[in-house]
Scaffold this active site. Structure first.
Site, short mmCIF file in Angstrom:
data_model
loop_
_atom_site.label_atom_id
_atom_site.label_comp_id
_atom_site.label_asym_id
_atom_site.label_seq_id
_atom_site.Cartn_x
_atom_site.Cartn_y
_atom_site.Cartn_z
N GLY A 18 0.81 -1.22 0.00
CA GLY A 18 0.00 0.00 0.00
C GLY A 18 0.85 1.27 0.00
O GLY A 18 0.58 2.19 -0.79
N GLU A 173 -0.73 -6.72 -7.53
CA GLU A 173 0.51 -5.96 -7.50
C GLU A 173 1.67 -6.89 -7.84
O GLU A 173 1.80 -7.95 -7.25
CB GLU A 173 0.70 -5.38 -6.08
CG GLU A 173 1.83 -4.42 -6.00
CD GLU A 173 1.76 -3.38 -7.11
OE1 GLU A 173 0.93 -2.49 -7.03
OE2 GLU A 173 2.54 -3.49 -8.08
N LYS A 228 -1.91 -13.71 -10.61
CA LYS A 228 -0.96 -13.34 -9.55
C LYS A 228 -0.37 -14.59 -8.90
O LYS A 228 0.85 -14.70 -8.72
CB LYS A 228 -1.69 -12.48 -8.51
CG LYS A 228 -0.94 -12.23 -7.25
CD LYS A 228 0.09 -11.13 -7.38
CE LYS A 228 0.87 -11.00 -6.09
NZ LYS A 228 1.47 -9.73 -5.87
N CYS A 284 5.29 -13.37 -0.30
CA CYS A 284 4.39 -13.86 -1.36
C CYS A 284 4.59 -15.30 -1.80
O CYS A 284 3.62 -16.06 -1.89
CB CYS A 284 4.50 -12.96 -2.58
SG CYS A 284 3.68 -11.39 -2.35
C1 UDX Z 1 7.85 -11.33 -5.46
C2 UDX Z 1 7.55 -11.15 -6.96
O1 UDX Z 1 8.78 -10.97 -7.66
C3 UDX Z 1 6.63 -9.97 -7.17
O2 UDX Z 1 6.27 -9.86 -8.55
C4 UDX Z 1 5.37 -10.17 -6.34
O3 UDX Z 1 4.53 -9.04 -6.46
C5 UDX Z 1 5.71 -10.38 -4.87
O4 UDX Z 1 6.64 -11.47 -4.74
P1 UDX Z 1 9.48 -10.19 -3.71
O5 UDX Z 1 9.13 -11.34 -2.83
O6 UDX Z 1 9.39 -8.82 -3.14
O7 UDX Z 1 8.57 -10.19 -5.03
O8 UDX Z 1 10.99 -10.36 -4.22
P2 UDX Z 1 11.72 -11.25 -5.33
O9 UDX Z 1 12.74 -10.41 -5.98
O10 UDX Z 1 10.77 -11.93 -6.23
O11 UDX Z 1 12.52 -12.32 -4.46
C6 UDX Z 1 11.87 -13.34 -3.74
C7 UDX Z 1 12.88 -14.28 -3.12
O12 UDX Z 1 13.52 -15.06 -4.11
C8 UDX Z 1 13.99 -13.57 -2.35
O13 UDX Z 1 14.26 -14.28 -1.16
C9 UDX Z 1 15.17 -13.64 -3.31
O14 UDX Z 1 16.41 -13.58 -2.65
C10 UDX Z 1 14.93 -14.98 -3.97
N1 UDX Z 1 15.55 -15.10 -5.29
C11 UDX Z 1 15.14 -14.31 -6.33
C12 UDX Z 1 16.56 -16.05 -5.49
O15 UDX Z 1 16.94 -16.78 -4.57
N2 UDX Z 1 17.11 -16.17 -6.74
C13 UDX Z 1 16.72 -15.40 -7.80
O16 UDX Z 1 17.26 -15.59 -8.90
C14 UDX Z 1 15.71 -14.45 -7.58
P1 ADP Z 2 1.74 -6.13 2.50
O1 ADP Z 2 3.13 -6.65 2.27
O2 ADP Z 2 0.68 -6.95 1.81
O3 ADP Z 2 1.60 -4.67 2.21
P2 ADP Z 2 1.79 -5.55 5.37
O4 ADP Z 2 1.62 -6.49 6.51
O5 ADP Z 2 3.08 -4.83 5.17
O6 ADP Z 2 1.40 -6.39 4.05
O7 ADP Z 2 0.64 -4.43 5.43
C1 ADP Z 2 -0.71 -4.67 5.63
C2 ADP Z 2 -1.29 -3.55 6.52
O8 ADP Z 2 -2.72 -3.69 6.57
C3 ADP Z 2 -0.82 -3.59 7.98
O9 ADP Z 2 -0.18 -2.37 8.30
C4 ADP Z 2 -2.13 -3.78 8.81
O10 ADP Z 2 -2.14 -3.03 10.00
C5 ADP Z 2 -3.18 -3.24 7.84
N1 ADP Z 2 -4.55 -3.73 8.09
C6 ADP Z 2 -4.96 -5.01 8.25
N2 ADP Z 2 -6.30 -5.08 8.42
C7 ADP Z 2 -6.77 -3.81 8.34
C8 ADP Z 2 -8.10 -3.21 8.44
N3 ADP Z 2 -9.19 -3.95 8.59
N4 ADP Z 2 -8.20 -1.85 8.32
C9 ADP Z 2 -7.08 -1.10 8.13
N5 ADP Z 2 -5.82 -1.60 8.04
C10 ADP Z 2 -5.66 -2.94 8.15
#
Ligand code: UDX
Ligand code: ADP
Length: 467
Positions: A18, A173, A228, A284
């Site tokens: 967010g 996202e 996703k 994720c």
């Molecule tokens: C991932 C997806 O890339 C993104 O599109 C989605 O929205 C959320 O999840 P993120 O988890 O933020 O993003 O990072 P990413 O760069 O994908 O890395 C994920 C993990 O894989 C990390 O622990 C990274 O170190 C590892 N990784 C990545 C490897 O070990 N080797 C690689 O070649 C690439």
């Molecule tokens: P992401 O990586 O998906 O952004 P985070 O845990 O970093 O996840 O952020 C999610 C946010 O959503 C947290 O800051 C949490 O406090 C907030 N949240 C969860 N439930 C609610 C709700 N019902 N109303 C407002 N905020 C919320």
């Protein structure tokens, strides 16, 4: 009904998704008022803090974007209902962790926060509101949101207020932490799923301020939600694939980086996401694959479920393998031995530790009695304590945070590099080696360190995927 242009956006959830996403939308759409709301008052206060180097999310470039638009058309607030009431469009960007108990525990996503949000939106919205799911959600969650919202449709807040109505869209996202701002500013694609074409066009017009039209893909709701999960499953699968080959390289004398270069040069395969390491972390990949597995089982697709489940199993195995390897090279025991851990975040350039491979590896070593000296430029001690489930301390099976690599090396038998922070590529190896107990080891699980320099300084070196 004809939809008005979007003038006011509310985002529920001020987290890793967010915060940066709304900052970029506000930056690129100066005529749109963007309010990010969260129940967590401490987090909102941190987003509003004067010192832009202490935001709740560390993300390169975020401070600059925020500096341009915070207070202009970007606001952070705990007044959830007020912000929803004036919004034409509401993003739901709350966390959806894996369920820990009940039906689907360990695999299905816990949707209680999403459901709570939908109920709050149903109550507080006025007039027509487009509701967009931004969190990673299991396929068909939009249906749940729709049911809650549609049940409140038609109700107004008195004679002067128009009746409530809703359109629900899915807009997953794809940003990766550490490169979030660039990913948002120059996305490979923006995906918008939904059934209401006017709502889709209204959201497209927001992204259209800076994203080329051919990069804005429109699908039905369920395809968007599934895309996703599938994208993350494919990405994670590449990591488990290369990590499986890394283990094989170590056993046979091949080098996984040479193999990765050779296979990545095939344009059908491509060079990205072939970096062997300690396994994937982050909020994720594991969650989304387990979700996919759960849904496949639900639909009776056992073989498909087992296929994707193996990606997660291999990832756990890789982490266990590294912990065991460290123990075995240190003569089969790490009890009472100091080990410097370089990096705790799940990847470089983030302060996020969710599912970080460092957690499992450190826990395994602590259980064997190791004394860990952990250094990470962005992760603080309380976060480490929470992830390791024990406070910092002394004695066998304890850990402490240290400020620099030199302190991590002090009196240590080994250094274990787990996060690929750039600073770990620039270590003064003679100075580090002088502080360590001999025989001393460098275990480089990211192939980031200057192995030749470490060897020249007298260390034994193990690098992931190198036979
Ligand atoms: C991932 C997806 O890339 C993104 O599109 C989605 O929205 C959320 O999840 P993120 O988890 O933020 O993003 O990072 P990413 O760069 O994908 O890395 C994920 C993990 O894989 C990390 O622990 C990274 O170190 C590892 N990784 C990545 C490897 O070990 N080797 C690689 O070649 C690439
Ligand atoms: P992401 O990586 O998906 O952004 P985070 O845990 O970093 O996840 O952020 C999610 C946010 O959503 C947290 O800051 C949490 O406090 C907030 N949240 C969860 N439930 C609610 C709700 N019902 N109303 C407002 N905020 C919320």
């Amino acid at each position: 009904m004809a939809l008005p242009t979007i003038r006011s956006i509310c985002c529920i959830g001020a987290g890793y998704v967010g915060g940066p996403t709304m900052a970029v939308i506000a930056d690129r759409c100066p005529d749109v008022q963007v309010t990010v709301v969260d129940l967590n008052a401490e987090r909102i206060a941190a987003w509003n803090g004067a010192d832009l180097s202490r935001l709740p999310v560390y993300e390169p470039g975020l401070d600059v974007v925020l500096g341009r638009c915070r207070g202009r058309n970007l606001y952070f607030s705990t007044a959830v209902e007020e912000a929803i009431a004036v919004a034409d469009l509401v993003f739901i960007s709350v966390n959806t962790p894996t369920k820990t108990k009940g039906l689907g525990a360990g695999q299905a996503s816990d949707l209680k926060w999403v459901e709570a949000c939908a109920r709050t939106v149903a109550k507080a919205a006025q007039g027509h509101t487009i509701v967009v799911e931004k969190s990673t959600l299991p396929v068909r969650t939009a249906e749940v949101i729709q049911q809650i919202l549609f049940a409140s449709e038609g109700s107004g807040v008195g004679e002067t207020q128009p009746a409530k109505s809703f359109s629900v869209l899915s807009n997953p996202e794809f940003l990766a932490e550490g490169t979030a701002i660039a990913d948002l500013e120059m996305p490979d694609r923006v995906l918008i799923g939904g059934h209401d074409s006017e709502a889709i066009e209204a959201l497209s017009a927001i992204y259209g301020q800076w994203v080329a039209p051919q990069k804005i893909l429109r699908t039905n709701l369920w395809s968007s939600e599934l895309s996703k999960l599938a994208a993350n499953a494919f990405l994670a699968q590449r990591i488990s694939s290369i990590n499986s080959i890394a283990a094989f390289c170590e056993a046979t004398g091949a080098n996984v980086r040479e193999v990765a270069r050779a296979i990545g040069a095939d344009s059908r395969i491509g060079e990205k996401f072939l970096q062997a390491g300690p396994g994937f972390g982050g909020s994720c990949f594991k969650k989304d694959i387990l979700n996919l597995v759960y849904l496949c089982r639900h639909y009776g697709l056992e073989e498909v479920a087992a296929y994707w489940e193996q990606v997660v199993k291999l990832n756990h195995w890789q982490q266990q393998r590294i912990a065991r390897l460290v123990i075995s090279k240190l003569f089969g025991t790490v009890s009472g031995k100091r080990i410097g851990v370089l990096g705790f975040a799940f990847k470089a350039d983030t302060n996020d530790t969710r599912e970080s491979p460092a957690i499992r590896i450190c826990r395994d070593l602590l259980e064997e009695g190791a004394v860990l000296q952990i250094v990470d430029p962005k992760v603080n001690e309380s976060q480490m304590a929470r992830e390791l489930d024990q406070p910092a301390g002394d004695g066998d099976g304890s850990w402490q945070q240290v400020p620099e690599v030199l302190q991590a090396a002090s009196g240590a038998d080994a250094l274990l590099l787990l996060t690929e922070w750039q600073k770990f590529a620039q270590v003064d190896w003679p100075a580090v080696a002088a502080l360590m107990r001999r025989p001393a080891w460098l275990f480089d699980a990211r192939a980031k360190a200057d192995a030749a320099a470490a060897r020249a300084a007298g260390l034994n070196v193990w690098t992931v995927g190198e036979g």
